[in-house]
Motif scaffolding. Structure first.
Motif, PDB file in Angstrom:
ATOM      1  N   THR A  96      32.510 -23.673 -20.014  1.00  0.00           N
ATOM      2  CA  THR A  96      32.083 -23.047 -20.748  1.00  0.00           C
ATOM      3  C   THR A  96      31.687 -21.490 -20.443  1.00  0.00           C
ATOM      4  O   THR A  96      31.429 -20.649 -21.402  1.00  0.00           O
TER       5      THR A  96
ATOM      6  N   LEU B   5      33.771 -16.986 -18.698  1.00  0.00           N
ATOM      7  CA  LEU B   5      34.043 -15.768 -19.063  1.00  0.00           C
ATOM      8  C   LEU B   5      32.573 -15.134 -18.489  1.00  0.00           C
ATOM      9  O   LEU B   5      32.423 -13.818 -18.247  1.00  0.00           O
TER      10      LEU B   5
ATOM     11  N   TYR C 265      43.774 -19.631 -18.454  1.00  0.00           N
ATOM     12  CA  TYR C 265      42.836 -19.541 -17.394  1.00  0.00           C
ATOM     13  C   TYR C 265      43.365 -18.182 -16.914  1.00  0.00           C
ATOM     14  O   TYR C 265      42.807 -17.084 -16.510  1.00  0.00           O
TER      15      TYR C 265
ATOM     16  N   MET D  40      43.184 -15.242 -19.000  1.00  0.00           N
ATOM     17  CA  MET D  40      41.713 -14.659 -19.188  1.00  0.00           C
ATOM     18  C   MET D  40      41.390 -13.815 -17.889  1.00  0.00           C
ATOM     19  O   MET D  40      40.880 -12.666 -18.122  1.00  0.00           O
TER      20      MET D  40
ATOM     21  N   HIS E  70      38.857 -16.761 -24.250  1.00  0.00           N
ATOM     22  CA  HIS E  70      37.934 -17.798 -24.253  1.00  0.00           C
ATOM     23  C   HIS E  70      37.655 -18.196 -25.585  1.00  0.00           C
ATOM     24  O   HIS E  70      37.252 -19.425 -25.698  1.00  0.00           O
TER      25      HIS E  70
ATOM     26  N   GLU F 173      37.976 -22.204 -26.778  1.00  0.00           N
ATOM     27  CA  GLU F 173      36.504 -22.925 -26.961  1.00  0.00           C
ATOM     28  C   GLU F 173      36.676 -24.392 -27.517  1.00  0.00           C
ATOM     29  O   GLU F 173      35.990 -25.562 -26.762  1.00  0.00           O
TER      30      GLU F 173
END
Length: 324
Positions: A189, A192, A214, A217, A233, A237
């Motif tokens: 969670t 980021l 990921y 990201m 992100h 979620e």
């Protein structure tokens, strides 16, 4: 952190329906994660069910991961134990098996003083030349790594990083300003958010399912493209929620991976058990909210609540037969 990777996957340990390790499944899962962009693999960590693995299984996981990943990813041996002598033994055996680093969890259950924690860290770090990532997870260990303990541990040349699952962002910023330690987010969670204050990467459970997301990201973070990183992100979620918030991440991750056809069985070892009906329903509802994520296609997601039900007793108990 080039030395140990940036997108580290805390891999589950695929098992057959009888609870024995599914070695071809282990190979396939690790290869899939690395192919999708993971540059670090953590074996036999909490997510890998370290507490119910034998020592022989833990060391074989290191060997297998190293063989599969080759030069594509670093292999980190998780755990290794809350008993210092045992942790030293496992660190040395992991090094001999080819591990590139040790993820050293705060000694759990015993609740030692910070002096005891520091002694544990130093002695395990002394046992090999491998780099050590401290794992700060008071929710499982029962105690945190205190700020002063981290600063003192950082003076050991083999202690190079911290995996933070405590969520104290002020402490992270403080430590980053006072030491050369690298930080990894230990909570999907917060991946980021940790990166925004200087973390070099993540040790992720959800990346078992979505390594490519990921990777994207953190590629965006590396390029200072916060808008792209935030987009990833937000896309992740509902999947993170499905994986991390309802039941132990090991259980939900295996349930989801099996539903995607990536592992042969969702079996976990007791006392972990598969999701109850209501738990499975909540996980599936979260999955239904997942949109487009790189490397994941939920259009053919077929969860199997019957296959996941219950838990297994392995033939050889992990703690009772360390050297089996």
């Amino acid at each position: 952190m080039e030395q140990l990777g940036q997108v580290l996957v805390a891999v589950v340990t695929p098992m057959r329906s009888d609870g024995e390790v599914d070695w071809p499944g282990v190979e396939a899962l690790i290869d899939g994660c690395v192919t999708q962009g993971a540059d670090g693999i953590v074996v036999s960590g909490t997510t890998g069910e370290t507490s119910t693995l034998t020592d022989a299984e833990k060391i074989q996981l290191v060997r297998t991961a190293k063989q599969v990943a080759g030069s594509r990813a670093r292999i980190i041996s998780g755990g290794p134990s809350n008993e210092t002598a045992h942790a030293i033994q496992l660190a040395r055996e992991s090094a001999a098996a080819g591990a590139d680093g040790i993820l050293l969890v705060t000694p759990y259950y015993l609740k030692p003083t910070q002096a005891g924690v520091l002694t544990h860290i130093r002695m395990v770090a002394d046992a090999t030349d491998l780099p050590v990532i401290l794992y700060d997870i008071p929710g499982r260990a029962g105690i945190p790594l205190a700020y002063d303990t981290i600063l003192r541990a950082a003076k050991h040349p083999n202690v190079v990083a911290v995996k933070d699952a405590k969520g104290d962002f002020a402490q992270v910023s403080h430590v980053l300003g006072e030491t050369d330690l690298a930080y990894y987010s230990g909570d999907d969670t917060h991946a980021l958010a940790h990166a925004a204050i200087g973390a070099v990467g993540v040790v992720s459970v959800t990346a078992n399912i979505a390594s490519a997301a990921y990777r994207r990201m953190f590629d965006a973070v590396n390029a200072n493209d916060f808008a792209q990183a935030l987009e990833m992100h937000r896309a992740l979620e509902p999947l993170v929620r499905a994986t991390m918030t309802h039941i132990p991440g090991t259980v939900s991750t295996k349930y989801i991976l099996h539903g995607l056809g990536r592992i042969g069985s969702p079996r976990v070892r007791l006392p972990l058990v598969g999701p109850e009906e209501a738990e499975a329903a909540v996980i599936e509802a979260d999955i239904a909210e997942v949109g487009e994520i790189p490397g994941v296609d939920f259009s053919d997601f077929r969860p199997d609540r019957n296959a996941a039900a219950g838990g297994a007793l392995p033939r050889i108990p992990g703690a009772a037969r360390r050297n089996a």
